[in-house]
Each structure stands twice: as structure tokens, then as C-alpha cells.
Design a protein around this motif. Structure first.
Motif, PDB file in Angstrom:
ATOM      1  N   ARG B 243      -9.509   5.461  -2.912  1.00  0.00           N
ATOM      2  CA  ARG B 243     -10.037   6.224  -1.779  1.00  0.00           C
ATOM      3  C   ARG B 243      -9.124   6.110  -0.557  1.00  0.00           C
ATOM      4  NH1 ARG B 243     -14.878   4.569  -4.255  1.00  0.00           N
ATOM      5  NH2 ARG B 243     -15.125   2.702  -3.011  1.00  0.00           N
ATOM      6  N   ALA B 244      -8.456   4.960  -0.398  1.00  0.00           N
ATOM      7  CA  ALA B 244      -7.522   4.811   0.729  1.00  0.00           C
ATOM      8  C   ALA B 244      -6.359   5.776   0.595  1.00  0.00           C
ATOM      9  CB  ALA B 244      -7.012   3.380   0.797  1.00  0.00           C
ATOM     10  N   SER B 245      -6.044   6.182  -0.651  1.00  0.00           N
ATOM     11  CA  SER B 245      -4.947   7.134  -0.852  1.00  0.00           C
ATOM     12  C   SER B 245      -5.403   8.573  -0.674  1.00  0.00           C
ATOM     13  CB  SER B 245      -4.351   6.939  -2.246  1.00  0.00           C
ATOM     14  OG  SER B 245      -3.776   5.672  -2.344  1.00  0.00           O
ATOM     15  N   GLY B 246      -6.656   8.784  -0.343  1.00  0.00           N
ATOM     16  CA  GLY B 246      -7.115  10.126  -0.017  1.00  0.00           C
ATOM     17  C   GLY B 246      -7.871  10.834  -1.118  1.00  0.00           C
ATOM     18  N   VAL B 247      -8.231  10.141  -2.202  1.00  0.00           N
ATOM     19  CA  VAL B 247      -9.009  10.774  -3.266  1.00  0.00           C
ATOM     20  C   VAL B 247     -10.456  10.296  -3.148  1.00  0.00           C
ATOM     21  CG1 VAL B 247      -9.215  11.137  -5.753  1.00  0.00           C
ATOM     22  CG2 VAL B 247      -6.971  10.752  -4.737  1.00  0.00           C
TER      23      VAL B 247
END
Lengths: 154, 388
Positions: B243-247
Motif C-alpha cells: 500500500r505504501a507503493s500506491g496499490v
């Protein structure tokens, strides 16, 4: 994508794919020759885009003399799942690696080699992962025995 | 008068290398980090290829605490197997219990009731907070700040006390089982959870002023160990790391189980996938978990806490049954292969940390050893979960 639609799309990509029953999600059995090419298309086909290999493992069907590989695929784009099954001969389990399709396969395949002795063609770094390099045998095979194992009480 | 040139340390060293006629050069070398090392969070060994202090390559070496959980599972009943799952990721023991319970219930058609699902959701969220508290403390310590460690453990203690009253254990908890939960909640449970929420809300602000707003900490996290969305997905990363990578992939939202569908909460998503985003996502997840608990704690319906007699060895119909839950670290999945008996033919656990760990081979090269410690800490790995 709905389960029926998913299965017919996969069948149009690989006519030899058959339905794998008794699985609680869309599941297909495919011949081992089709593995790298089909997997790449499952990832790249826009309607499918299975971009994540959630888990890769194997089941040892000892009595039927085969090892069945399981690829659990997920699409972060369409949010659908697919399980792909590949049967290999237990005496000579060889299949082509999918580590260039999904990066994580490199390590998941190492684990399947470690536990079941499945050999992956064109794998960049095939060696044991959890056990020592000089370990004898493949522990998750049903007929595995070693001197430390205890027999379950009858 | 000639111009004055100011040189650097690098220049000075380069000059020194040349002074002996080129006999000495810089050289890449290998260093073992672990298996016993305070910042690898357990018995994890990393073979580092270094050039000076710069990391060129990371080769993780696993298996120091491999216990063969999957092999053991082939000789245990489903209910007994629950007791092994809390030894995997001991900070998400309840969520791991839940994954097995969910798989068996779905396969054997066991209907649970609202009370069971609500209790399960609340205890799992409490443990998610506790897990993130511990991570926060240890993260601070890895960066060289000892105080967060004490703060994190001080507040985690409150949750441990609450869970101990109901569950009977503080670390390796076995509470959720196929067909319900082992004991009904303690009479004080609801009151104490509410007290904890009032106590912890200002403490979380304290966390922010202590560590989040510290400039040194920010400098050490921003832009360090960037994991792109594409790489994160391809490497099968889940949980806060993904989630930190934007997913925005959170099972509690995309495939709600328990009573998550009833609770309003946000899924925090990062933008850059650096250590800062992974840090921030977890801090925000603590807030969201508190929101979920707040909505549910007064609305635990009446009912039985167990719908199957504990002594029954549940038989699972022939086939392959898969279930997964969102733990504090990502997706924990259980695949049961049944041949119709009360003991699984094969059981496979998909653990979040196994996949998350390998992202370090992509993110760490190019950074220094001290940054590697930050990157590993920001992944929040638990080694027994990797080795199984």
C-alpha cells in the motif's frame, strides 16, 4: 471477471487447458509445456492482467505418481483470482521457471524445489532455500523419511 | 598567485590510492549481517556485497528456524493446526488463527454468528494496533532512538493485558478456532477496550511529535529504499509494504470478512513507496484500527461464542479450500488440500513476510549499510513467519 468468463478466456488462450474441479475458486489444469508462454499471456492480456503470483506450491499425489504444481494468481487491476494447476511425473518433475514473468517466482520456486524436488528449467539461482545445501531428500514428499522423524502414535 | 582548490575526503582517498603507484585499489567485499544481529529482528542472515559502506547486493539466507509447520500439519487435525499458526507471525497470531478457522468453516459449511465475527474482528484489530506499536518502537531503536522502544512497549502492554484477560495468553494466542472463539469475552473487556482507546489517542499524538516530526528521522526515511508499484506487485508484496507503493489492496476492503463491511474505515495508501511512506501508512493504520474498534465495541450482539463442540474433529469435504486474511503485515493465506478426512492431506501457508522480505534485494542496492537497516525495519519482518 466472472468465473465462467475467466475460464473461457483462458481456454481460448490455451485450448489444452481443462477445468480443475473440487477447488473453491476458478481453477484450470494446463499441460506443463505451455507454462511459461501461457503465464506470460495471463499476465499481459489486458482483460486478465494477472500481475501478482500470490503463492506457488505443490501437492504430492503419491499414489497417482504425480506432483501437482499450484500457481495462485491475482490481478490487482481487476481483483480476480485464478488457480493454475500443472501435473508433473513424480520421478522426473521438470518444468520451466516463470521467474521472468513474476519476480517473486524465483524464491517461491526455490522453496518448491527444496520441499518437493521439482526442477525448474532456466531458473537464475536454483538451490535450497530453507534447508541446508547438503540436505538429503525432499521433506514434503509423502514418502520422505529420515532418522529424526517420529512415527505418529496409532 | 595560483588558485586555491578545495578538495573532498573522497579526493583525498583517491590521491592516497595513487600514491603507491596503483598497488592499492578499492575492493568489493562480503560481510555477513546476522544470523544474530540486533537489527534483523530475529535469526535472519543477509550476505552483503559491499563497496566501502555502499551496499551493492543483498543475498538473504533463510531457514535458521525452519520448523516444518506444513509437514507437521499433515498429522494434526484442523483444530490442532490452529495452534501452530500463532508460532508463525507471533504478532498477528489471532489473524493467523482466523485464516485457518475461515478455511475450515467455508469448506465444512459451518455457519458462525454475528457475535463470533464481531469478537474476532475486534481482537484482530487490537492485535494489529499492538503489532504496529511494537514495530514503531523497534523502528525508532533501529534508527538510533531508544525512547520510542519504551513508549511502544508501554502502550502495547495495555493491549496485552486486555487480551490476556479474555484469551489467557500474552504472546502466542490461540483464541479463534473453527466454529467460533475459545472463550467468551471477559466481563470487563468492553470497558477496558474503551478505556484503552481514550488513553491511547493522545499517546499516538505523542508518537508523532517524538518520531514522525523529527527532522533527522524524516531525512533518514524520505526517498530511501524506493519500491515502485510495479515491482511491489511483481514481487508479491502485500500489506503496508504494497500500500505504501500506491496499490490500494486491502482484503478488509476488497473482500470483507468478519464484520469489516459494517465498519467505516479508510485504507491509507502511499505515493512513493519509500521508507517514509511505509512508516506513515502504518501510523495511519493504527488510527483506522481504532476507528473500527470504536464502532464495534458497543455493538457486540448476543449469541453463543462457539457453534461447534470443541471435541469434534471436523471433517472437511474432499477438495482444495483456500482462505486468506489481512494481518498487520499483509496477506496470510491457507490452502487446505483435503481427501475427506479430519486431517489435511496437505496444508500450505502463504505468509506475507516471505514475499515482503525479497523486496530488499531490489530496494537496498545503492544505499549504505545504515540505510539498509532502515529499509529492513520499514518492511516490519517477523522471521518465524518467513522460515515457517
Amino acid at each position: 471477471m466472472e468465473a465462467n468468463e475467466l475460464i473461457s478466456t483462458v481456454q481460448s488462450l490455451e485450448p489444452a487447458a481443462t477445468l480443475r474441479d473440487k477447488v473453491d475458486r476458478p481453477a484450470m489444469s494446463v499441460p506443463k509445456e505451455s507454462v511459461p508462454a501461457l503465464m506470460r499471456r495471463l499476465r499481459d492480456e489486458p482483460a486478465l492482467s494477472f500481475d501478482m503470483l500470490c503463492a506457488h506450491t505443490a501437492i504430492d499425489w503419491h499414489n497417482e505418481n504425480r506432483i501437482e504444481l499450484v500457481y495462485q494468481l491475482y490481478s490487482t487491476k481487476h481483483r480476480h483470482y485464478l488457480a493454475v494447476f500443472v501435473s508433473l511425473l513424480r520421478d522426473m518433475p521438470v518444468v520451466t521457471s516463470v521467474s521472468d514473468v513474476w519476480r517473486i517466482a524465483e524464491w517461491q520456486e526455490r522453496e518448491v524445489y527444496d520441499m518437493f524436488g521439482v526442477l525448474y528449467r532456466s531458473h537464475p539461482d536454483l538451490r535450497r532455500i530453507l534447508l541446508d545445501d547438503d540436505w538429503k531428500g525432499f521433506p514434503l514428499r509423502k514418502d520422505y523419511k529420515d532418522e529424526f522423524m517420529l512415527e505418529a502414535p496409532k | 598567485m595560483s588558485a586555491i582548490t578545495v578538495t573532498s575526503l573522497d579526493e583525498r582517498i583517491r590521491r592516497s590510492i595513487g600514491a603507491d603507484g596503483g598497488a592499492s585499489t578499492t575492493q568489493e567485499y562480503f560481510v555477513n549481517m546476522g544470523p544474530q544481529h540486533p537489527s534483523t529482528h530475529g535469526v535472519l542472515r543477509l550476505v552483503l556485497k559491499l563497496d566501502g559502506e555502499n551496499v551493492r547486493e543483498v543475498i538473504p539466507v533463510l531457514g535458521y528456524i525452519h520448523r516444518g509447520v506444513e509437514k507437521m500439519g499433515e498429522h494434526l487435525s484442523y483444530r490442532q493446526f490452529v495452534h501452530l499458526t500463532d508460532r508463525l507471525d507471533y504478532l498477528s497470531a489471532l489473524a493467523n488463527n482466523w485464516a485457518v478457522a475461515k478455511a475450515v468453516e467455508k469448506a465444512a459449511n459451518i455457519e458462525t454468528n454475528e457475535r463470533i465475527e464481531t469478537i474476532r474482528t475486534i481482537v484482530a484489530e487490537l492485535q494489529r494496533i499492538a503489532s504496529h506499536q511494537l514495530w514503531w518502537g523497534v523502528f525508532g531503536m533501529d534508527l538510533g532512538a531508544f525512547t520510542p522502544f519504551l513508549y511502544g512497549f508501554r502502550d502495547r502492554e495495555k493491549i496485552s493485558d486486555i487480551l490476556e484477560e479474555t484469551i489467557g495468553a500474552r504472546l502466542t494466542m490461540n483464541y479463534i478456532q473453527p466454529g467460533g472463539v475459545m472463550f467468551d469475552i471477559h466481563p470487563d473487556f468492553q470497558r477496558k477496550v474503551k478505556e484503552f482507546l481514550t488513553y491511547f489517542r493522545p499517546k499516538l499524538e505523542e508518537y508523532e511529535t517524538l518520531l514522525t516530526q523529527n527532522v533527522i528521522v524524516q531525512e533518514r526515511m524520505r526517498g530511501v529504499g524506493v519500491l515502485t508499484a510495479e515491482k511491489a506487485v511483481s514481487m508479491g508484496a502485500t500489506g503496508p509494504v504494497l500500500r505504501a507503493s500506491g496499490v490500494a489492496h486491502d482484503l478488509r476492503r476488497s473482500e470483507p470478512y468478519g464484520v469489516y463491511a459494517k465498519a467505516a474505515f479508510d485504507v491509507p495508501v502511499g505515493r512513493n513507496g519509500d521508507c517514509w511512506d511505509r512508516y506513515w501508512v502504518r501510523i495511519e493504520e493504527i488510527r483506522q484500527s481504532m476507528r473500527i474498534i470504536e464502532q464495534l465495541i458497543d455493538n457486540i450482539p448476543e449469541g453463543k461464542h462457539l457453534v461447534v463442540k470443541p471435541a469434534v474433529r471436523t471433517k472437511v469435504p474432499e477438495g482444495i479450500h483456500y482462505s486468506q486474511v489481512e494481518t498487520a503485515r499483509g496477506i496470510f493465506g491457507v490452502m487446505l488440500v483435503s481427501d475427506g478426512k479430519d486431517v489435511p492431506y496437505r496444508i500450505h501457508v502463504r505468509t506475507p513476510n516471505f514475499n515482503n522480505l525479497w523486496t530488499v534485494t531490489e530496494t537496498a542496492p545503492g544505499w549504505r549499510v545504515a540505510d539498509l537497516v532502515t529499509i529492513i525495519s520499514s518492511l516490519d519482518i517477523v522471521v518465524p513467519d518467513i522460515d515457517r
